[in-house]
Scaffold this motif. Sequence first.
Motif, PDB file in Angstrom:
ATOM      1  N   TRP A 103       0.831  -1.203   0.000  1.00 56.80           N
ATOM      2  CA  TRP A 103       0.000   0.000   0.000  1.00 56.80           C
ATOM      3  C   TRP A 103       0.868   1.257   0.000  1.00 56.80           C
ATOM      4  CZ3 TRP A 103      -0.761   3.207   4.614  1.00 56.80           C
ATOM      5  CH2 TRP A 103      -1.533   4.333   4.347  1.00 56.80           C
TER       6      TRP A 103
ATOM      7  N   TYR B 156      -7.788   0.557   1.130  1.00 57.49           N
ATOM      8  CA  TYR B 156      -8.678  -0.587   1.295  1.00 57.49           C
ATOM      9  C   TYR B 156      -8.542  -1.578   0.145  1.00 57.49           C
ATOM     10  CZ  TYR B 156     -10.828   1.815   5.200  1.00 57.49           C
ATOM     11  OH  TYR B 156     -11.036   2.412   6.408  1.00 57.49           O
TER      12      TYR B 156
ATOM     13  N   THR C 247      -5.293  -3.494   1.006  1.00 55.88           N
ATOM     14  CA  THR C 247      -5.338  -4.354   2.191  1.00 55.88           C
ATOM     15  C   THR C 247      -6.367  -5.480   2.078  1.00 55.88           C
ATOM     16  OG1 THR C 247      -6.796  -2.751   3.271  1.00 55.88           O
ATOM     17  CG2 THR C 247      -4.458  -2.620   3.801  1.00 55.88           C
ATOM     18  N   LEU C 248      -7.338  -5.331   1.180  1.00 56.17           N
ATOM     19  CA  LEU C 248      -8.361  -6.376   1.042  1.00 56.17           C
ATOM     20  C   LEU C 248      -8.134  -7.278  -0.168  1.00 56.17           C
ATOM     21  CD1 LEU C 248     -11.666  -4.457   1.910  1.00 56.17           C
ATOM     22  CD2 LEU C 248     -10.455  -6.113   3.317  1.00 56.17           C
TER      23      LEU C 248
ATOM     24  N   VAL D 261      -7.764 -10.923   0.505  1.00 51.87           N
ATOM     25  CA  VAL D 261      -8.696 -11.544   1.453  1.00 51.87           C
ATOM     26  C   VAL D 261      -9.505 -12.653   0.795  1.00 51.87           C
ATOM     27  CG1 VAL D 261     -10.784 -11.101   2.797  1.00 51.87           C
ATOM     28  CG2 VAL D 261      -8.832  -9.576   3.001  1.00 51.87           C
TER      29      VAL D 261
ATOM     30  N   THR E 163     -14.110 -11.087  -2.303  1.00 48.67           N
ATOM     31  CA  THR E 163     -13.447  -9.909  -1.758  1.00 48.67           C
ATOM     32  C   THR E 163     -14.334  -8.678  -1.884  1.00 48.67           C
ATOM     33  OG1 THR E 163     -11.349 -10.869  -2.483  1.00 48.67           O
ATOM     34  CG2 THR E 163     -11.316  -8.584  -1.785  1.00 48.67           C
TER      35      THR E 163
ATOM     36  N   MET F 201     -16.871  -8.752   0.788  1.00 43.62           N
ATOM     37  CA  MET F 201     -16.288  -8.348   2.061  1.00 43.62           C
ATOM     38  C   MET F 201     -16.271  -6.828   2.173  1.00 43.62           C
ATOM     39  SD  MET F 201     -14.648  -8.666   4.990  1.00 43.62           S
ATOM     40  CE  MET F 201     -13.525  -9.978   5.438  1.00 43.62           C
ATOM     41  N   ALA F 202     -15.843  -6.151   1.108  1.00 40.57           N
ATOM     42  CA  ALA F 202     -15.803  -4.689   1.119  1.00 40.57           C
ATOM     43  C   ALA F 202     -17.189  -4.106   1.346  1.00 40.57           C
ATOM     44  CB  ALA F 202     -15.218  -4.171  -0.195  1.00 40.57           C
TER      45      ALA F 202
ATOM     46  N   LEU G  11     -18.267  -4.403   4.907  1.00 44.25           N
ATOM     47  CA  LEU G  11     -17.562  -3.463   5.768  1.00 44.25           C
ATOM     48  C   LEU G  11     -18.026  -2.034   5.544  1.00 44.25           C
ATOM     49  CD1 LEU G  11     -13.933  -4.901   5.562  1.00 44.25           C
ATOM     50  CD2 LEU G  11     -15.550  -5.100   7.457  1.00 44.25           C
TER      51      LEU G  11
ATOM     52  N   SER H 212     -15.082  -1.789  -3.800  1.00 42.12           N
ATOM     53  CA  SER H 212     -15.594  -3.098  -4.224  1.00 42.12           C
ATOM     54  C   SER H 212     -15.439  -3.318  -5.727  1.00 42.12           C
ATOM     55  CB  SER H 212     -17.066  -3.251  -3.824  1.00 42.12           C
ATOM     56  OG  SER H 212     -17.871  -2.252  -4.437  1.00 42.12           O
TER      57      SER H 212
ATOM     58  N   LEU I 249     -11.764  -4.317  -6.621  1.00 46.00           N
ATOM     59  CA  LEU I 249     -11.434  -5.619  -6.058  1.00 46.00           C
ATOM     60  C   LEU I 249     -11.897  -6.773  -6.953  1.00 46.00           C
ATOM     61  CD1 LEU I 249     -12.126  -5.015  -2.263  1.00 46.00           C
ATOM     62  CD2 LEU I 249      -9.905  -5.395  -3.352  1.00 46.00           C
TER      63      LEU I 249
ATOM     64  N   MET J   6     -15.494 -10.728   9.408  1.00 42.28           N
ATOM     65  CA  MET J   6     -14.199 -11.406   9.535  1.00 42.28           C
ATOM     66  C   MET J   6     -14.394 -12.860   9.945  1.00 42.28           C
ATOM     67  SD  MET J   6     -12.138  -8.308  11.406  1.00 42.28           S
ATOM     68  CE  MET J   6     -10.599  -9.193  11.627  1.00 42.28           C
TER      69      MET J   6
END
Length: 494
Positions: A8, A30, A33-34, A37, A113, A116-117, A120, A127, A130, A239
Amino acid sequence: MEHVLRSWAIASRLGDHVGVAREERGALYYVATLAWVGCVADTPEVAAWFDDDIAFRADSYQVDFSGLPMLGFMLRHVGTGGPAIRRLRLAGRLVATGGSGIQRGLMSHCLTTAQMAERLGLGPEVSGPLQQMFTRWDGRGVPDDVGGDQIALSMRLFHLADTVEVHHRENGTDAAIAVARARQGTHFDPAVVDAFCAHADEVLGDLSAVDDWSHLVAGEPGLQRRLTERELDTALEAMADFTDLRSPSRAGHSRGVAALVAQAAADTGLAPADVVLVRRAALLHDIGLHAVPATILDADGALTDTESERLRMHTYYTERMLARPPELARIGAIASMAQERCDGSGHHRGLSGPAIPVTGRLLAAGCAFRTLTEAREQRAPMTARDAAVELRAEVRAGRLDADAVDAVIAAAGQGRGKRRSGPAGLTPREIEVLRLLARGASTREVARRLGITSKTAETHIERIYAKTGATTRSTVTLFAMKNGLLDNFEPLEP
């Protein structure tokens, strides 16, 4: 360690040279970091072909993942560690199918992924990119109809940063520039590569400082939003769900344990704050399983000593992953106790007796009960009644706490009725007062901390001494330690 954080930082610094506005850097954080995932979604597919999914992904940074180089890499890793005949059979299937199953796994990764975004509360600026995790500038990625400027700039920056971080860390700046140039126009956006090579020393400079995560986040205006308590619970639930995706047999495990131990904690008479704490810890108690290969998690036979040790280490990784920010550290301290046992035979610390707080004892019992009632590769699930019998046998053997097991079994609808008081019949408020006393608080300080009158505090203290049979602060403190009541991990405020 800290690969994603350094990636990042590289992407963010590079973004300054390709027109990323400062207010857009939060979304870039984000995305970076995601991005990985979603590996929980393609793990079963990767493990089926290549066994150790973690090692496979680590090695993949050394090859341009397309065409013949990708095929050669996959053929070298297919069936790793297995018999030669199995490796040959898998290699034949891989060539015959063209890796179509792997492509489906990569699409699942991207969609997972992005979800997940969304859970959150992050917007389409996160999103959307990703879903392009495995695209390529030349359009030969997944999906194969997306390439060039169709790929979001944040993802183009991450693609480069994710790769050059590894090569820079292992072999220096020249190696990072070399891999960027080698994949320019294929994997990477040519303009992004040109900007990187022109400013490589600046972009890669002093990455050791990146390990100061809190300092970096504090310096980004787009990352200053704070979660409400409800939003925090929603994030932790997300999570938990994504952790359980890592192994098909564990689907729903974390939520199930959380519901069970929260009910048990409430029925035991713990204070509301402790009920919330143990529920959140239960949601995250298995997050360290992300460090364990799927082939170990889903093994259908006995594990080797090395495999067993890797599995035992997952509680250490749970605590390590939750060590920051500080708001998560207390949750992580409890979450990492899911496999501790009262006789010291658990892991990863080998705590025993009074060293395990009541919240940790409840989590251990709840996790054990839920695990027994779930199917695993090597066994069928137990009934709730049989699981209760098994847990009581663990109590007789000295491994699980009797009160914690009784509370969990009752919360599961088995055995004894609900008990709504703590050890020695202490009420939730008396437990709060006891904790303050044990940490040196005077009657006046107890009153101030709890927002009650000194007279009320004095009454609570008198009842605590009467119920516990203690006669001094030292003996009442020993009672609190013995019964695992000093689990707040916080010093007394001045």
